[in-house]
Design a protein around this motif. Structure first.
Motif, PDB file in Angstrom:
ATOM      1  N   LEU A 209      -6.831   5.518 -15.133  1.00 29.41           N
ATOM      2  CA  LEU A 209      -7.714   4.353 -15.071  1.00 29.41           C
ATOM      3  C   LEU A 209      -8.500   4.261 -16.380  1.00 29.41           C
ATOM      4  O   LEU A 209      -8.493   5.191 -17.196  1.00 29.41           O
ATOM      5  CB  LEU A 209      -8.665   4.466 -13.885  1.00 29.41           C
TER       6      LEU A 209
ATOM      7  N   SER B  77      -5.490  10.569  -7.374  1.00 35.54           N
ATOM      8  CA  SER B  77      -5.765   9.307  -6.662  1.00 35.54           C
ATOM      9  C   SER B  77      -7.111   9.288  -5.946  1.00 35.54           C
ATOM     10  O   SER B  77      -7.278   8.602  -4.932  1.00 35.54           O
ATOM     11  CB  SER B  77      -4.643   9.015  -5.647  1.00 35.54           C
TER      12      SER B  77
ATOM     13  N   SER C 126     -14.859   0.862  -9.255  1.00 34.51           N
ATOM     14  CA  SER C 126     -15.983   1.785  -9.023  1.00 34.51           C
ATOM     15  C   SER C 126     -16.945   1.754 -10.210  1.00 34.51           C
ATOM     16  O   SER C 126     -16.529   1.700 -11.375  1.00 34.51           O
ATOM     17  CB  SER C 126     -15.465   3.209  -8.827  1.00 34.51           C
TER      18      SER C 126
ATOM     19  N   GLY D 113       0.796  -1.239   0.000  1.00 32.48           N
ATOM     20  CA  GLY D 113       0.000   0.000   0.000  1.00 32.48           C
ATOM     21  C   GLY D 113       0.815   1.268   0.000  1.00 32.48           C
ATOM     22  O   GLY D 113       0.246   2.363  -0.128  1.00 32.48           O
TER      23      GLY D 113
ATOM     24  N   ASN E 152      -6.409  10.045 -13.158  1.00 37.97           N
ATOM     25  CA  ASN E 152      -6.537   9.798 -11.718  1.00 37.97           C
ATOM     26  C   ASN E 152      -5.269  10.249 -10.993  1.00 37.97           C
ATOM     27  O   ASN E 152      -4.833   9.639 -10.024  1.00 37.97           O
ATOM     28  CB  ASN E 152      -6.789   8.297 -11.467  1.00 37.97           C
TER      29      ASN E 152
ATOM     30  N   SER F 103       1.462  -2.966  -4.678  1.00 38.71           N
ATOM     31  CA  SER F 103       0.195  -3.708  -4.717  1.00 38.71           C
ATOM     32  C   SER F 103       0.357  -5.178  -4.331  1.00 38.71           C
ATOM     33  O   SER F 103      -0.645  -5.891  -4.184  1.00 38.71           O
ATOM     34  CB  SER F 103      -0.433  -3.599  -6.112  1.00 38.71           C
TER      35      SER F 103
ATOM     36  N   ASP G  43      -1.680   3.875 -10.868  1.00 36.38           N
ATOM     37  CA  ASP G  43      -3.107   4.118 -11.123  1.00 36.38           C
ATOM     38  C   ASP G  43      -3.377   5.578 -11.484  1.00 36.38           C
ATOM     39  O   ASP G  43      -4.489   6.073 -11.302  1.00 36.38           O
ATOM     40  CB  ASP G  43      -3.954   3.699  -9.917  1.00 36.38           C
TER      41      ASP G  43
ATOM     42  N   LEU H 270      -9.891   8.217  -7.416  1.00 37.73           N
ATOM     43  CA  LEU H 270     -10.708   7.146  -7.989  1.00 37.73           C
ATOM     44  C   LEU H 270     -10.117   5.785  -7.674  1.00 37.73           C
ATOM     45  O   LEU H 270      -8.913   5.649  -7.458  1.00 37.73           O
ATOM     46  CB  LEU H 270     -10.823   7.324  -9.506  1.00 37.73           C
ATOM     47  N   SER H 271     -10.997   4.781  -7.685  1.00 36.16           N
ATOM     48  CA  SER H 271     -10.563   3.428  -7.344  1.00 36.16           C
ATOM     49  C   SER H 271     -11.014   2.428  -8.393  1.00 36.16           C
ATOM     50  O   SER H 271     -12.127   2.538  -8.949  1.00 36.16           O
ATOM     51  CB  SER H 271     -11.137   3.014  -5.978  1.00 36.16           C
ATOM     52  N   GLU H 272     -10.159   1.461  -8.651  1.00 32.53           N
ATOM     53  CA  GLU H 272     -10.505   0.357  -9.543  1.00 32.53           C
ATOM     54  C   GLU H 272     -11.753  -0.345  -9.027  1.00 32.53           C
ATOM     55  O   GLU H 272     -11.911  -0.560  -7.816  1.00 32.53           O
ATOM     56  CB  GLU H 272      -9.330  -0.625  -9.611  1.00 32.53           C
TER      57      GLU H 272
END
Length: 411
Positions: free
Chosen positions: A259, A318, A324, A203, A315, A235, A256, A320-322
């Protein structure tokens, strides 16, 4: 104490506005009660009399567009219309003056101009018969009301200006965010050996060139370092200090900053969507809208026959998230219109769809001929002029005020 004072001040202001509005309404109501219904003639027109000469002025609209028709009498007897010279001028709110002349048709005089809606104007009529001139003037208002500027502000009545617009047609689709195929880099040891230290944990956000691992080669027994080839986030961590590398993946670093929104387009809309089409995305849990373009598409269709179109999404912050969920509008065409108004400005009046034009402190209906609808705008084909200021927000207040006044017009 200050809060209490503010509340009391606000209540006083609202009460004043309410009382002012009520008083205004009461005054209007009282005025309406005192108004006398105009005298009507045998053709249901308004009677205008001076001395022994009389004019019956009627708006005729049975089977034809609205027009004026006039019957003249002297001492109650019908006059040959050919012997009467007549002119009517209609002064409209913010729209100039209609100058109408008349010609004989049978037993009446017929106006040479269509009286377009709204039938709201100041009527000025002049006539000449047997060398004597006659004139009358009266108000014939409908769909009109007046509101003081400060009260309009308090009621949050807002306006815009009629003008040209570009309409963007779109289809709505859905999908989710994924990582690009090259987003993740796997980290190996250049020379197998002992992992002396792991410098990052799962992380961690890391920069290109940052130290990841220190190893000792089994062959040379020399220590060497492994650094990151890219910016990203750790990751995966598959090793701990003291283990042998054994040719396996030790870490994974995922970037990331970009995206991909994979959007499902079904067969009915496939022919409308093109690579490069502008796309507006709403992402679950994020207030901000994102705009991008269709970048590519997946060749194979899904089991439900939808084809996936791919949109690159920035992104770098950061947020946004995978994974979503995404709803999106893909632009499939655009066209220019000469006039457009906001759809939320529309109201009904009699059998018409209208907006309220604003001229100073006065507001009046404009009957619209409408065309195509796209998004929150609608094309206007007629009934209002470019540059007209019109009410966009809270126009229902004007509608209620007009309906309460009960103003009618001649027909």
């Amino acid at each position: 104490m200050k809060s209490t004072f503010k509340i009391l001040t606000l209540i006083s202001t609202l009460c004043f506005v309410s009382l002012s509005t009520s008083f205004s309404s009461f005054a209007v109501s009282e005025q309406k009660v005192e108004e006398v219904e105009p005298e009507k003639g045998p053709n249901r027109g308004r009677m205008l009399k001076k001395d022994n000469f009389a004019i019956e002025l009627s708006i005729f609209e049975r089977g034809v567009p609205p027009e004026f028709r006039v019957w003249a009498t002297m001492d109650g007897k019908v006059i040959d219309p050919a012997k009467v010279e007549l002119n009517v001028k209609l002064t409209r709110l913010g729209d100039g003056v209609d100058d109408i002349n008349f010609f004989q048709e049978g037993q009446y005089l017929r106006g040479d101009m269509v009286i377009y809606e709204p039938h709201s104007f100041i009527v000025s009529l002049t006539a000449k018969y047997q060398g004597k001139n006659y004139s009358w003037q009266y108000d014939n208002f409908e769909g009109r009301t007046s509101i003081d500027e400060k009260i309009a502000e308090a009621m949050e009545i807002t306006t815009d200006v009629v003008g040209p617009s570009t309409f963007h047609q779109s289809i709505e689709v859905f999908g989710k965010l994924t990582l690009p195929a090259d987003a993740t880099s796997n980290v190996y040891a250049r020379f197998d050996g002992l992992v002396k230290k792991v410098h990052v944990k799962l992380g961690d956000a890391i920069k290109k060139g940052q130290l990841l691992l220190t190893l000792e080669s089994n062959e040379s027994l020399q220590s060497y370092q492994v650094t990151s080839a890219k910016n990203g986030i750790v990751s995966a961590v598959n090793v701990t200090s003291g283990e042998q590398s054994k040719g396996r993946i030790l870490l994974a670093v995922t970037n990331d900053e970009t995206l991909v929104a994979e959007l499902a387009v079904f067969p009915l809309d496939l022919a409308k969507v093109n690579i490069g089409a502008k796309t507006t995305l709403n992402i679950n849990g994020v207030e901000e809208q994102y705009t991008s373009k269709i970048d590519s598409r997946v060749l194979k269709v899904r089991n439900d026959q939808a084809k996936l179109f791919r949109v690159l999404v920035n992104n770098s912050d950061s947020l946004l998230s995978e994974g979503s969920f995404v709803s999106a509008k893909i632009e499939i065409g655009s066209f220019d219109v000469d006039m457009a108004v906001k759809r939320n400005a529309l109201q009904s009046f009699r059998d018409f769809t209208v907006v309220y034009a604003k001229v100073g402190n006065e507001y009046e209906v404009r009957m619209l001929e409408l065309g195509r609808i796209v998004g929150d705008e609608i094309e206007v084909l007629g009934g209002i002029s470019v540059g007209t200021e019109y009410v966009t927000e809270n126009s229902y207040i004007l509608k209620a005020d007009v309906e309460k006044s009960g103003a009618s017009h001649d027909h």
